[in-house]
Design a protein around this motif. Structure first.
Motif, mmCIF file in Angstrom:
data_model
loop_
_atom_site.group_PDB
_atom_site.id
_atom_site.type_symbol
_atom_site.label_atom_id
_atom_site.label_comp_id
_atom_site.label_asym_id
_atom_site.label_seq_id
_atom_site.Cartn_x
_atom_site.Cartn_y
_atom_site.Cartn_z
ATOM 1 N N ALA A 1 2.280 1.806 -3.423
ATOM 2 C CA ALA A 1 1.267 2.337 -4.339
ATOM 3 C C ALA A 1 1.016 3.815 -4.079
ATOM 4 C CB ALA A 1 -0.027 1.540 -4.199
ATOM 5 N N ARG A 2 1.103 4.225 -2.822
ATOM 6 C CA ARG A 2 0.926 5.641 -2.486
ATOM 7 C C ARG A 2 2.127 6.479 -2.922
ATOM 8 N NH1 ARG A 2 -1.004 4.712 3.792
ATOM 9 N NH2 ARG A 2 -3.224 4.276 3.381
ATOM 10 N N THR B 1 -2.818 2.016 -11.313
ATOM 11 C CA THR B 1 -2.027 0.891 -10.834
ATOM 12 C C THR B 1 -2.626 -0.406 -11.374
ATOM 13 O OG1 THR B 1 -3.307 0.768 -8.784
ATOM 14 C CG2 THR B 1 -1.280 2.048 -8.723
ATOM 15 N N GLU C 1 -8.423 2.293 -3.126
ATOM 16 C CA GLU C 1 -8.657 3.415 -2.225
ATOM 17 C C GLU C 1 -7.415 4.288 -2.039
ATOM 18 O OE1 GLU C 1 -9.928 1.501 1.346
ATOM 19 O OE2 GLU C 1 -11.841 0.861 0.522
ATOM 20 N N GLN C 2 -6.346 4.025 -2.775
ATOM 21 C CA GLN C 2 -5.078 4.714 -2.534
ATOM 22 C C GLN C 2 -4.871 5.889 -3.482
ATOM 23 O OE1 GLN C 2 -3.646 3.868 0.248
ATOM 24 N NE2 GLN C 2 -5.209 2.275 0.353
ATOM 25 N N GLY C 3 -4.825 7.087 -2.909
ATOM 26 C CA GLY C 3 -4.432 8.276 -3.655
ATOM 27 C C GLY C 3 -5.357 8.682 -4.775
ATOM 28 N N ILE D 1 0.827 -1.193 0.000
ATOM 29 C CA ILE D 1 0.000 0.000 0.000
ATOM 30 C C ILE D 1 0.871 1.256 0.000
ATOM 31 C CG2 ILE D 1 -1.668 1.341 1.337
ATOM 32 C CD1 ILE D 1 -2.871 -1.119 -0.027
ATOM 33 N N GLU D 2 1.925 1.251 0.820
ATOM 34 C CA GLU D 2 2.806 2.418 0.881
ATOM 35 C C GLU D 2 3.501 2.647 -0.458
ATOM 36 O OE1 GLU D 2 4.568 5.776 2.183
ATOM 37 O OE2 GLU D 2 2.951 4.629 3.133
ATOM 38 N N TRP E 1 -8.466 -2.660 -1.364
ATOM 39 C CA TRP E 1 -7.474 -1.846 -0.675
ATOM 40 C C TRP E 1 -6.749 -0.905 -1.634
ATOM 41 C CZ3 TRP E 1 -6.796 -0.859 4.281
ATOM 42 C CH2 TRP E 1 -7.299 -1.759 5.230
ATOM 43 N N LEU E 2 -6.316 -1.422 -2.775
ATOM 44 C CA LEU E 2 -5.531 -0.607 -3.694
ATOM 45 C C LEU E 2 -6.379 0.421 -4.432
ATOM 46 C CD1 LEU E 2 -3.099 -3.345 -4.943
ATOM 47 C CD2 LEU E 2 -2.435 -1.228 -3.810
ATOM 48 N N TYR F 1 -7.437 1.517 -9.845
ATOM 49 C CA TYR F 1 -6.735 0.234 -9.813
ATOM 50 C C TYR F 1 -7.350 -0.663 -10.871
ATOM 51 C CZ TYR F 1 -5.130 -4.349 -8.290
ATOM 52 O OH TYR F 1 -4.576 -5.604 -8.253
#
Length: 205
Positions: A158-159, A166, A188-190, A155-156, A185-186, A194
């Protein structure tokens, strides 16, 4: 440019009639090897490197010194590349990043060399590492399962990497339930979309 995902960490890129194959390992389908004009290999583990099938291809291979040692029979078809080096493979502009595979167990240390590849300043494949590129990319290929990491580092990563989207790779160990969980999960990142490609699916870059 067209990107096609194959099993686990293998992807194929197509541009102007040329095909660049990245990390064709023992989990990869035979179709991944068809029409390849050049191959990039991030590191020597068999899920990223199928020596037998790669040796049967009459194409150039770009990789690190550890993999090159395993491909000695291929002679000058193998070119050794290292962190910070830019080169051309089958008409694709490529830049290499990093030098170490992620640590699996502390007592084992770094298991082998690993080099990531930024292709056409658009698609980044880190191999078995979370070494980020030094610039924004269109598509960041994110490892989503493996013995060398847990969910938070993925996750970090991907952020950290600035990208327009991604795509999950390194996913052969996941069940459909696990794939669905990582998608949630992915996604929801930034605010980045995805794209959960399954083997054989493609997207335009």
């Amino acid at each position: 440019m067209k990107l096609t995902k194959f099993a686990h960490a293998c992807v194929r890129l197509e541009k102007d009639g040329k095909v660049l194959l990245v990390d064709p390992g023992t989990f990869s389908e035979d179709a991944a090897f068809e029409r390849a004009d050049a191959v990039l290999v991030t590191h020597e583990h068999p899920d990223h490197l199928d020596v037998e099938r790669l040796s049967a291809l009459e194409v150039p291979v770009y990789t690190n010194a550890g993999v090159a040692a395993q491909l000695g029979d291929l002679g000058d078809r193998v070119s050794v590349v290292a962190d910070g080096q830019s080169f051309e493979a089958a008409g694709f502009a490529v830049r290499a990043y990093g030098k170490d595979h992620a640590i699996i167990l502390p007592e084992l240390g770094v298991p082998c060399e690993n080099v990531g590849y930024l292709i056409e300043d658009a698609v980044y494949h880190p191999g078995d590492s979370f070494t980020p590129p030094d610039r924004q990319v269109h598509t960041n290929l994110v490892p989503i399962a493996g013995p060398w990491f847990s969910l938070p580092p993925a996750i970090e990563y991907a952020r950290t990497v600035e990208s327009q989207q991604t795509v999950g790779i390194h996913d052969a160990l996941l069940s459909p339930v696990g794939l669905g969980m990582l998608k949630r999960w992915l996604s929801e990142q930034g605010g980045r979309p995805y794209l959960p490609l399954t083997p054989g699916e493609s997207t335009d870059i």
